[in-house]
Design a protein around this motif. Structure first.
Motif, PDB file in Angstrom:
ATOM      1  N   PRO A 130      -2.451  39.854  43.405  1.00 57.59           N
ATOM      2  CA  PRO A 130      -2.336  38.526  43.796  1.00 57.59           C
ATOM      3  C   PRO A 130      -2.287  38.141  45.348  1.00 57.59           C
ATOM      4  O   PRO A 130      -3.058  37.016  45.647  1.00 57.59           O
ATOM      5  CB  PRO A 130      -0.881  38.056  43.162  1.00 57.59           C
ATOM      6  N   ARG A 131      -1.776  38.893  46.051  1.00 52.92           N
ATOM      7  CA  ARG A 131      -1.774  38.697  47.615  1.00 52.92           C
ATOM      8  C   ARG A 131      -3.227  39.137  48.093  1.00 52.92           C
ATOM      9  O   ARG A 131      -3.774  40.177  47.516  1.00 52.92           O
ATOM     10  CB  ARG A 131      -1.068  39.713  48.148  1.00 52.92           C
ATOM     11  N   ILE A 132      -3.714  38.036  48.828  1.00 56.18           N
ATOM     12  CA  ILE A 132      -5.147  38.326  49.516  1.00 56.18           C
ATOM     13  C   ILE A 132      -4.791  39.103  50.834  1.00 56.18           C
ATOM     14  O   ILE A 132      -3.795  38.638  51.479  1.00 56.18           O
ATOM     15  CB  ILE A 132      -5.535  36.999  49.921  1.00 56.18           C
ATOM     16  N   ASP A 163       2.829  32.639  40.606  1.00 60.00           N
ATOM     17  CA  ASP A 163       2.083  33.296  41.842  1.00 60.00           C
ATOM     18  C   ASP A 163       1.229  34.229  41.262  1.00 60.00           C
ATOM     19  O   ASP A 163       0.562  35.187  41.969  1.00 60.00           O
ATOM     20  CB  ASP A 163       3.065  33.936  42.870  1.00 60.00           C
ATOM     21  N   GLY A 164       1.301  34.692  39.782  1.00 59.72           N
ATOM     22  CA  GLY A 164       0.336  35.749  39.242  1.00 59.72           C
ATOM     23  C   GLY A 164       0.834  37.157  39.411  1.00 59.72           C
ATOM     24  O   GLY A 164       0.206  37.891  39.174  1.00 59.72           O
ATOM     25  N   THR A 165       2.157  37.354  39.931  1.00 58.19           N
ATOM     26  CA  THR A 165       2.627  38.645  40.057  1.00 58.19           C
ATOM     27  C   THR A 165       2.995  39.366  39.060  1.00 58.19           C
ATOM     28  O   THR A 165       3.159  40.714  38.784  1.00 58.19           O
ATOM     29  CB  THR A 165       3.446  38.811  41.227  1.00 58.19           C
ATOM     30  N   ALA A 166       3.471  38.753  38.182  1.00 54.66           N
ATOM     31  CA  ALA A 166       4.551  39.498  37.015  1.00 54.66           C
ATOM     32  C   ALA A 166       4.199  38.627  35.608  1.00 54.66           C
ATOM     33  O   ALA A 166       3.681  37.411  35.534  1.00 54.66           O
ATOM     34  CB  ALA A 166       5.715  39.418  37.346  1.00 54.66           C
ATOM     35  N   VAL A 167       4.172  39.478  34.544  1.00 56.64           N
ATOM     36  CA  VAL A 167       3.867  38.909  33.164  1.00 56.64           C
ATOM     37  C   VAL A 167       5.473  38.259  32.678  1.00 56.64           C
ATOM     38  O   VAL A 167       6.605  39.003  32.780  1.00 56.64           O
ATOM     39  CB  VAL A 167       3.754  39.977  32.126  1.00 56.64           C
ATOM     40  N   GLU A 168       5.669  36.843  32.329  1.00 56.62           N
ATOM     41  CA  GLU A 168       6.867  36.508  31.846  1.00 56.62           C
ATOM     42  C   GLU A 168       6.998  36.377  30.295  1.00 56.62           C
ATOM     43  O   GLU A 168       7.807  35.842  29.936  1.00 56.62           O
ATOM     44  CB  GLU A 168       6.762  34.875  32.262  1.00 56.62           C
ATOM     45  N   THR A 169       6.054  36.656  29.425  1.00 57.98           N
ATOM     46  CA  THR A 169       6.105  36.886  28.137  1.00 57.98           C
ATOM     47  C   THR A 169       6.045  38.360  27.710  1.00 57.98           C
ATOM     48  O   THR A 169       6.083  39.267  28.642  1.00 57.98           O
ATOM     49  CB  THR A 169       5.040  36.079  27.501  1.00 57.98           C
ATOM     50  N   GLU A 170       5.852  38.307  26.415  1.00 59.16           N
ATOM     51  CA  GLU A 170       5.782  39.894  25.801  1.00 59.16           C
ATOM     52  C   GLU A 170       4.470  40.466  26.540  1.00 59.16           C
ATOM     53  O   GLU A 170       3.275  39.896  26.325  1.00 59.16           O
ATOM     54  CB  GLU A 170       5.662  39.859  24.369  1.00 59.16           C
ATOM     55  N   PRO A 171       4.742  41.687  27.261  1.00 54.28           N
ATOM     56  CA  PRO A 171       3.550  42.456  27.840  1.00 54.28           C
ATOM     57  C   PRO A 171       2.742  43.207  26.624  1.00 54.28           C
ATOM     58  O   PRO A 171       3.406  43.384  25.506  1.00 54.28           O
ATOM     59  CB  PRO A 171       4.185  43.414  28.556  1.00 54.28           C
ATOM     60  N   TYR A 172       1.361  43.324  27.040  1.00 47.36           N
ATOM     61  CA  TYR A 172       0.335  44.066  26.019  1.00 47.36           C
ATOM     62  C   TYR A 172      -0.201  44.883  26.730  1.00 47.36           C
ATOM     63  O   TYR A 172      -0.487  45.082  27.942  1.00 47.36           O
ATOM     64  CB  TYR A 172      -0.343  43.027  25.478  1.00 47.36           C
ATOM     65  N   SER A 173      -0.709  46.036  26.130  1.00 45.52           N
ATOM     66  CA  SER A 173      -1.035  47.305  26.551  1.00 45.52           C
ATOM     67  C   SER A 173      -2.788  47.358  26.318  1.00 45.52           C
ATOM     68  O   SER A 173      -3.113  46.714  25.241  1.00 45.52           O
ATOM     69  CB  SER A 173      -0.231  48.259  26.127  1.00 45.52           C
ATOM     70  N   SER A 174      -3.427  48.536  26.703  1.00 48.77           N
ATOM     71  CA  SER A 174      -4.709  48.854  26.099  1.00 48.77           C
ATOM     72  C   SER A 174      -4.550  49.343  24.589  1.00 48.77           C
ATOM     73  O   SER A 174      -5.314  48.608  23.650  1.00 48.77           O
ATOM     74  CB  SER A 174      -4.927  50.102  26.807  1.00 48.77           C
ATOM     75  N   PRO A 187      -3.833  27.431  40.732  1.00 44.48           N
ATOM     76  CA  PRO A 187      -4.189  26.668  41.742  1.00 44.48           C
ATOM     77  C   PRO A 187      -2.919  25.938  42.232  1.00 44.48           C
ATOM     78  O   PRO A 187      -1.700  25.919  41.761  1.00 44.48           O
ATOM     79  CB  PRO A 187      -4.744  25.316  40.841  1.00 44.48           C
ATOM     80  N   GLY A 188      -2.781  26.182  43.687  1.00 50.45           N
ATOM     81  CA  GLY A 188      -1.728  25.422  44.524  1.00 50.45           C
ATOM     82  C   GLY A 188      -0.798  26.608  44.673  1.00 50.45           C
ATOM     83  O   GLY A 188      -0.068  26.352  45.741  1.00 50.45           O
ATOM     84  N   ALA A 189      -1.046  27.903  44.330  1.00 49.62           N
ATOM     85  CA  ALA A 189      -0.035  28.943  44.744  1.00 49.62           C
ATOM     86  C   ALA A 189      -0.742  29.502  45.917  1.00 49.62           C
ATOM     87  O   ALA A 189      -1.879  29.675  46.166  1.00 49.62           O
ATOM     88  CB  ALA A 189      -0.014  29.980  43.573  1.00 49.62           C
ATOM     89  N   VAL A 190      -0.002  30.182  46.812  1.00 55.49           N
ATOM     90  CA  VAL A 190      -0.388  30.718  48.014  1.00 55.49           C
ATOM     91  C   VAL A 190      -1.336  31.899  47.469  1.00 55.49           C
ATOM     92  O   VAL A 190      -2.324  32.406  48.430  1.00 55.49           O
ATOM     93  CB  VAL A 190       0.676  31.333  48.815  1.00 55.49           C
ATOM     94  N   THR A 191      -1.242  32.619  46.660  1.00 57.07           N
ATOM     95  CA  THR A 191      -1.977  33.565  45.922  1.00 57.07           C
ATOM     96  C   THR A 191      -3.316  33.096  45.240  1.00 57.07           C
ATOM     97  O   THR A 191      -4.036  33.968  44.781  1.00 57.07           O
ATOM     98  CB  THR A 191      -0.965  34.633  45.211  1.00 57.07           C
ATOM     99  N   GLY A 192      -3.253  31.761  44.876  1.00 60.66           N
ATOM    100  CA  GLY A 192      -4.244  31.372  43.962  1.00 60.66           C
ATOM    101  C   GLY A 192      -5.551  31.673  44.456  1.00 60.66           C
ATOM    102  O   GLY A 192      -6.626  31.495  43.470  1.00 60.66           O
ATOM    103  N   GLY A 193      -6.029  31.400  45.684  1.00 55.55           N
ATOM    104  CA  GLY A 193      -7.502  31.492  46.162  1.00 55.55           C
ATOM    105  C   GLY A 193      -8.200  30.118  45.968  1.00 55.55           C
ATOM    106  O   GLY A 193      -7.356  29.107  45.638  1.00 55.55           O
ATOM    107  N   PRO A 194      -9.427  30.095  46.391  1.00 50.49           N
ATOM    108  CA  PRO A 194      -9.957  28.761  46.337  1.00 50.49           C
ATOM    109  C   PRO A 194     -10.404  27.994  45.319  1.00 50.49           C
ATOM    110  O   PRO A 194     -10.892  26.916  45.230  1.00 50.49           O
ATOM    111  CB  PRO A 194     -10.990  29.050  47.378  1.00 50.49           C
TER     112      PRO A 194
END
Length: 422
Positions: A334-336, A370-381, A68-75
């Protein structure tokens, strides 16, 4: 985008399936009285998994990881849940069930093509022309089948299409495809029981006569396959597919959509002892008008069916032994875009898991503002499925051997997500 046809299995597929199933039944039968004596204990410890497959790639930052509040966040606005996280306002029923489910918000994968992403998220391997990897449904049903010697119906059921196959594990572990009404095409017998039994008895006489002429193992195996097929066609366990027999109130709670019926069928199949069920909800490939479609159609359908499934499994004391996995092949940008939609995005997204020994009520990992990147340890399938397997008590040191002789560790050597067990 590939859109699977939600049609039932045809007779040829069915017979091939039972040919494989008969092969795996022989060693089970050889255990004889020992299995019968321990049937009650086996039933108590049997584990299952339900995969809710979101074909097309749902926008997880509009559902499970709002910005919420991010340009990429949506309504959409976030709402509180019974767990330690917030989710989308259009998932109010699931908000009441999130103490049972956890969100893995730090998924980061590389496959942003629909077909490649579906294969990868179903198997833990990227597509390789030299080997066909088994899907998780095939692996889990293969590894838990010894817990259910009484099962007469296939161990891996796919509702509404979209499942990946058994790979080198073979046809016995292929998904048994049905539509959301539980139909298996061409399987209905248009004759009464007496006439069917007379026909089977006549066929048995012919087959025995043929076998007595030393026609080889193939003739013997054919007789066994027919016997197994007849047993399944007449099994009372086939009732598990008939969601229409549930009280109308229950059907309404899940929703009368294909996905709602599929989730209700999944609950009935797990109750009958089926170790793996996949239910497909397609239509998430939203390059245009994404938020209107989510708010008006997809999220209400998902919210109703998924929450009813989680609630029912918990109330029936099945959730502790039944893992639920919600995921698609990737998420969306994230970009609309200029058409009010979101495109394909695999770099940072979410998967939801719960039940089956997995901790509920938490959000694992974080993405950027903005939802574009993981900032903690990434996980996979692989990591998701290694965690699900651990929760189900499946040995992660298990190694399969492909037809070319290549050893492959279960869940492609994925690491267990420790937060789901602390």
């Amino acid at each position: 985008m590939f859109v699977p046809t939600p049609a039932g299995m045809n007779r040829r597929h069915f017979m091939r399936h039972m040919a494989g199933a008969s092969a795996m039944t022989i060693p089970a039968l050889s255990m004889g009285q020992a299995i019968a004596a321990n049937a009650a204990d086996l039933k108590k410890r049997r584990k299952s998994a339900i995969l809710l497959w979101m074909g097309g790639g749902p926008s997880t930052m509009d559902i499970w990881d709002l910005k919420p509040g991010a340009v990429t966040g949506g309504p959409f606005r976030p709402i509180s849940t019974t767990g330690d996280m917030q989710i989308c306002e259009h998932m109010p029923q699931m908000a009441k069930q999130m103490h049972n489910m956890s969100i893995i918000r730090s998924m980061s994968t590389r496959e942003a093509d629909h077909n490649r992403g579906r294969y990868y998220m179903h198997t833990g391997y990227v597509p390789n022309p030299n080997v066909e990897h088994p899907s998780y449904g095939s692996v889990i049903s293969h590894q838990t089948m010894d817990q259910r010697p009484e099962l007469e119906i296939p161990p891996f059921v796919s509702v509404g299409g979209g499942a990946e196959g058994p790979g080198f594990l073979g046809m016995a572990w292929a998904p048994f495809a049905v539509d959301s009404n539980g139909n298996v095409r061409n399987l209905k017998m248009d004759m009464d029981d007496r006439r069917l039994q007379e026909r089977m008895a006549a066929l048995d006489l012919v087959e025995k006569g043929f076998i007595s002429q030393n026609r080889g193992q193939a003739a013997v195996d054919h007789q066994k396959i027919l016997g197994k097929t007849y047993k399944l066609m007449t099994s009372s366990q086939m009732e598990a597919f008939k969601v229409a027999s549930e009280p109308q109130e229950v059907q309404d709670r899940y929703g009368t959509t294909g996905f709602g019926k599929g989730c209700l069928m999944a609950r009935r199949l797990v109750e009958s002892g089926v170790p793996f069920v996949e239910v497909n909800l397609g239509g998430w490939d939203m390059h245009t008008g994404i938020h209107a479609t989510l708010a008006d159609t997809k999220l209400p359908e998902l919210d109703k069916a998924m929450s009813a499934l989680v609630e029912d499994l918990e109330q029936r004391e099945l959730l502790q032994d039944t893992a639920i996995i919600w995921m698609g092949e990737f998420s969306r940008t994230p970009r609309i875009n200029g058409n009010a939609g979101r495109d394909h995005w695999a770099r940072a997204w979410s998967v939801v898991v719960g039940g089956g020994g997995l901790k509920g009520g938490i959000a694992v990992g974080e993405t950027s503002a903005d939802g574009t990147a993981v900032e903690t340890e990434p996980y996979s399938s692989q990591d998701v499925m290694a965690s699900v397997c651990k929760g189900l008590g499946i040995d992660l040191e298990t190694v399969f051997t492909s037809r070319s002789g290549r050893p492959m560790k279960i869940a492609n050597s994925g690491k267990v997500i420790t937060e789901l067990f602390s």
